[in-house]
Design a protein around this motif. Sequence first.
Motif, PDB file in Angstrom:
ATOM      1  N   PRO A   7       0.843  -1.202   0.000  1.00  0.00           N
ATOM      2  CA  PRO A   7       0.000   0.000   0.000  1.00  0.00           C
ATOM      3  C   PRO A   7       0.879   1.254   0.000  1.00  0.00           C
ATOM      4  CG  PRO A   7      -0.056  -1.059   2.160  1.00  0.00           C
ATOM      5  CD  PRO A   7       0.759  -1.942   1.255  1.00  0.00           C
ATOM      6  N   ARG A   8       0.416   2.276  -0.696  1.00  0.00           N
ATOM      7  CA  ARG A   8       1.147   3.551  -0.692  1.00  0.00           C
ATOM      8  C   ARG A   8       0.994   4.210   0.662  1.00  0.00           C
ATOM      9  NH1 ARG A   8      -0.418   6.239  -6.529  1.00  0.00           N
ATOM     10  NH2 ARG A   8       0.361   4.499  -7.783  1.00  0.00           N
ATOM     11  N   GLN A   9       2.069   4.877   1.104  1.00  0.00           N
ATOM     12  CA  GLN A   9       2.055   5.521   2.408  1.00  0.00           C
ATOM     13  C   GLN A   9       1.449   6.914   2.362  1.00  0.00           C
ATOM     14  OE1 GLN A   9       6.278   5.211   3.269  1.00  0.00           O
ATOM     15  NE2 GLN A   9       5.870   3.553   4.696  1.00  0.00           N
ATOM     16  N   ASP A  10       1.601   7.606   1.248  1.00  0.00           N
ATOM     17  CA  ASP A  10       1.233   9.014   1.194  1.00  0.00           C
ATOM     18  C   ASP A  10      -0.105   9.285   0.517  1.00  0.00           C
ATOM     19  OD1 ASP A  10       2.034   8.226  -1.282  1.00  0.00           O
ATOM     20  OD2 ASP A  10       3.432   9.858  -1.615  1.00  0.00           O
ATOM     21  N   ALA A  11      -0.860   8.279   0.218  1.00  0.00           N
ATOM     22  CA  ALA A  11      -2.105   8.468  -0.530  1.00  0.00           C
ATOM     23  C   ALA A  11      -3.267   8.708   0.426  1.00  0.00           C
ATOM     24  CB  ALA A  11      -2.386   7.253  -1.399  1.00  0.00           C
ATOM     25  N   GLY A  12      -4.119   9.663   0.080  1.00  0.00           N
ATOM     26  CA  GLY A  12      -5.320   9.910   0.859  1.00  0.00           C
ATOM     27  C   GLY A  12      -6.330   8.790   0.658  1.00  0.00           C
ATOM     28  N   GLU A  13      -6.414   8.275  -0.575  1.00  0.00           N
ATOM     29  CA  GLU A  13      -7.272   7.135  -0.862  1.00  0.00           C
ATOM     30  C   GLU A  13      -6.429   5.859  -0.839  1.00  0.00           C
ATOM     31  OE1 GLU A  13      -8.281   6.799  -5.204  1.00  0.00           O
ATOM     32  OE2 GLU A  13      -7.533   8.848  -5.175  1.00  0.00           O
ATOM     33  N   GLU A  14      -7.094   4.721  -0.865  1.00  0.00           N
ATOM     34  CA  GLU A  14      -6.366   3.460  -0.790  1.00  0.00           C
ATOM     35  C   GLU A  14      -5.777   3.100  -2.151  1.00  0.00           C
ATOM     36  OE1 GLU A  14      -6.774  -0.990   1.057  1.00  0.00           O
ATOM     37  OE2 GLU A  14      -8.600   0.091   0.574  1.00  0.00           O
ATOM     38  N   LEU A  15      -4.468   3.265  -2.297  1.00  0.00           N
ATOM     39  CA  LEU A  15      -3.752   2.908  -3.514  1.00  0.00           C
ATOM     40  C   LEU A  15      -2.633   1.936  -3.154  1.00  0.00           C
ATOM     41  CD1 LEU A  15      -3.447   6.435  -5.149  1.00  0.00           C
ATOM     42  CD2 LEU A  15      -5.042   4.630  -5.770  1.00  0.00           C
ATOM     43  N   TRP A  16      -2.395   0.956  -4.039  1.00  0.00           N
ATOM     44  CA  TRP A  16      -1.368  -0.054  -3.821  1.00  0.00           C
ATOM     45  C   TRP A  16      -0.477  -0.116  -5.058  1.00  0.00           C
ATOM     46  CZ3 TRP A  16      -1.854  -4.196   0.147  1.00  0.00           C
ATOM     47  CH2 TRP A  16      -2.872  -3.939   1.071  1.00  0.00           C
ATOM     48  N   ASP A  17       0.771  -0.537  -4.882  1.00  0.00           N
ATOM     49  CA  ASP A  17       1.710  -0.696  -5.992  1.00  0.00           C
ATOM     50  C   ASP A  17       2.319  -2.088  -5.934  1.00  0.00           C
ATOM     51  OD1 ASP A  17       1.678   1.975  -7.206  1.00  0.00           O
ATOM     52  OD2 ASP A  17       2.590   2.632  -5.332  1.00  0.00           O
ATOM     53  N   PRO A  61       0.775   0.143 -10.606  1.00  0.00           N
ATOM     54  CA  PRO A  61      -0.224   0.269  -9.539  1.00  0.00           C
ATOM     55  C   PRO A  61      -1.281  -0.826  -9.698  1.00  0.00           C
ATOM     56  CG  PRO A  61      -0.559   1.966 -11.196  1.00  0.00           C
ATOM     57  CD  PRO A  61       0.682   1.203 -11.592  1.00  0.00           C
ATOM     58  N   ILE A  62      -1.942  -1.161  -8.610  1.00  0.00           N
ATOM     59  CA  ILE A  62      -3.035  -2.137  -8.658  1.00  0.00           C
ATOM     60  C   ILE A  62      -4.193  -1.584  -7.833  1.00  0.00           C
ATOM     61  CG2 ILE A  62      -2.022  -3.512  -6.786  1.00  0.00           C
ATOM     62  CD1 ILE A  62      -3.328  -5.998  -8.106  1.00  0.00           C
ATOM     63  N   GLN A  63      -5.369  -1.634  -8.392  1.00  0.00           N
ATOM     64  CA  GLN A  63      -6.561  -1.104  -7.734  1.00  0.00           C
ATOM     65  C   GLN A  63      -7.128  -2.121  -6.742  1.00  0.00           C
ATOM     66  OE1 GLN A  63      -9.136  -0.371 -11.036  1.00  0.00           O
ATOM     67  NE2 GLN A  63      -8.045   1.473 -11.663  1.00  0.00           N
ATOM     68  N   PRO A  64      -7.555  -1.658  -5.566  1.00  0.00           N
ATOM     69  CA  PRO A  64      -8.153  -2.581  -4.590  1.00  0.00           C
ATOM     70  C   PRO A  64      -9.365  -3.328  -5.133  1.00  0.00           C
ATOM     71  CG  PRO A  64      -7.564  -0.524  -3.530  1.00  0.00           C
ATOM     72  CD  PRO A  64      -7.358  -0.318  -5.007  1.00  0.00           C
ATOM     73  N   SER A  65     -10.047  -2.798  -6.125  1.00  0.00           N
ATOM     74  CA  SER A  65     -11.196  -3.499  -6.702  1.00  0.00           C
ATOM     75  C   SER A  65     -10.783  -4.807  -7.380  1.00  0.00           C
ATOM     76  CB  SER A  65     -11.928  -2.602  -7.699  1.00  0.00           C
ATOM     77  OG  SER A  65     -11.081  -2.268  -8.781  1.00  0.00           O
ATOM     78  N   LEU A  66      -9.488  -4.980  -7.654  1.00  0.00           N
ATOM     79  CA  LEU A  66      -8.993  -6.204  -8.298  1.00  0.00           C
ATOM     80  C   LEU A  66      -8.530  -7.263  -7.292  1.00  0.00           C
ATOM     81  CD1 LEU A  66      -6.962  -4.612 -11.220  1.00  0.00           C
ATOM     82  CD2 LEU A  66      -9.272  -5.559 -11.274  1.00  0.00           C
ATOM     83  N   PHE A  67      -8.565  -6.958  -6.003  1.00  0.00           N
ATOM     84  CA  PHE A  67      -8.100  -7.904  -4.998  1.00  0.00           C
ATOM     85  C   PHE A  67      -9.009  -9.125  -4.881  1.00  0.00           C
ATOM     86  CE2 PHE A  67      -5.879  -4.325  -2.406  1.00  0.00           C
ATOM     87  CZ  PHE A  67      -4.982  -4.142  -3.433  1.00  0.00           C
ATOM     88  N   GLY A  68     -10.248  -9.035  -5.364  1.00  0.00           N
ATOM     89  CA  GLY A  68     -11.188 -10.143  -5.300  1.00  0.00           C
ATOM     90  C   GLY A  68     -11.008 -11.164  -6.408  1.00  0.00           C
ATOM     91  N   ILE A  69     -10.064 -10.902  -7.334  1.00  0.00           N
ATOM     92  CA  ILE A  69      -9.747 -11.867  -8.388  1.00  0.00           C
ATOM     93  C   ILE A  69      -8.283 -12.267  -8.259  1.00  0.00           C
ATOM     94  CG2 ILE A  69     -11.520 -11.008  -9.963  1.00  0.00           C
ATOM     95  CD1 ILE A  69      -9.329  -9.526 -11.527  1.00  0.00           C
ATOM     96  N   THR A  70      -7.891 -13.296  -8.977  1.00  0.00           N
ATOM     97  CA  THR A  70      -6.498 -13.746  -8.983  1.00  0.00           C
ATOM     98  C   THR A  70      -5.670 -12.783  -9.822  1.00  0.00           C
ATOM     99  OG1 THR A  70      -7.168 -16.038  -8.708  1.00  0.00           O
ATOM    100  CG2 THR A  70      -4.975 -15.652  -9.642  1.00  0.00           C
TER     101      THR A  70
END
Length: 133
Positions: free
Chosen positions: A19-29, A80-89
């Motif tokens: 997860p990104r440390q400086d993002a106001g919204e939930e963003l992951w790399d 980057p990867i969106q949290p909406s994709l965590f529910g799939i492989t």
Amino acid sequence: MKKDISPPEVTDVAVAVIPRQDAGEELWDTYLINLRDEPLENILITSQGYGSVEGVDKTTTVLRHFHQQLPAGDSIKIEPIQPSLFGITNEYWVSFNSNGQMLDKRYVFKANTIRREALSEVPVVARPGIVLQ
């Protein structure tokens, strides 16, 4: 004939979702991490997500990334990867040259395994994330 060919096992190379440390919204790399004592060269990474969301099949576009070199003990951001994709492989296929050999390995984050409750310290990056080796 094919059974006589045994490619060397890839060790000391990891893929992590952090997860990104400086993002106001939930963003992951997503990162590629070289834990080896030698650099990785001519790195080709393909990524794709696939699975079912609420009974509907979902497949993401195949993305390809190329990096000339990754020094020993270093990391590079893949995408980057969106949290909406965590529910799939989510799958990352990494191919590279090392010590004159071409190696490859598939890293698969199974559906719902990328989550805050599963975070652990990621080597080299020194931040919490989900890491596969």
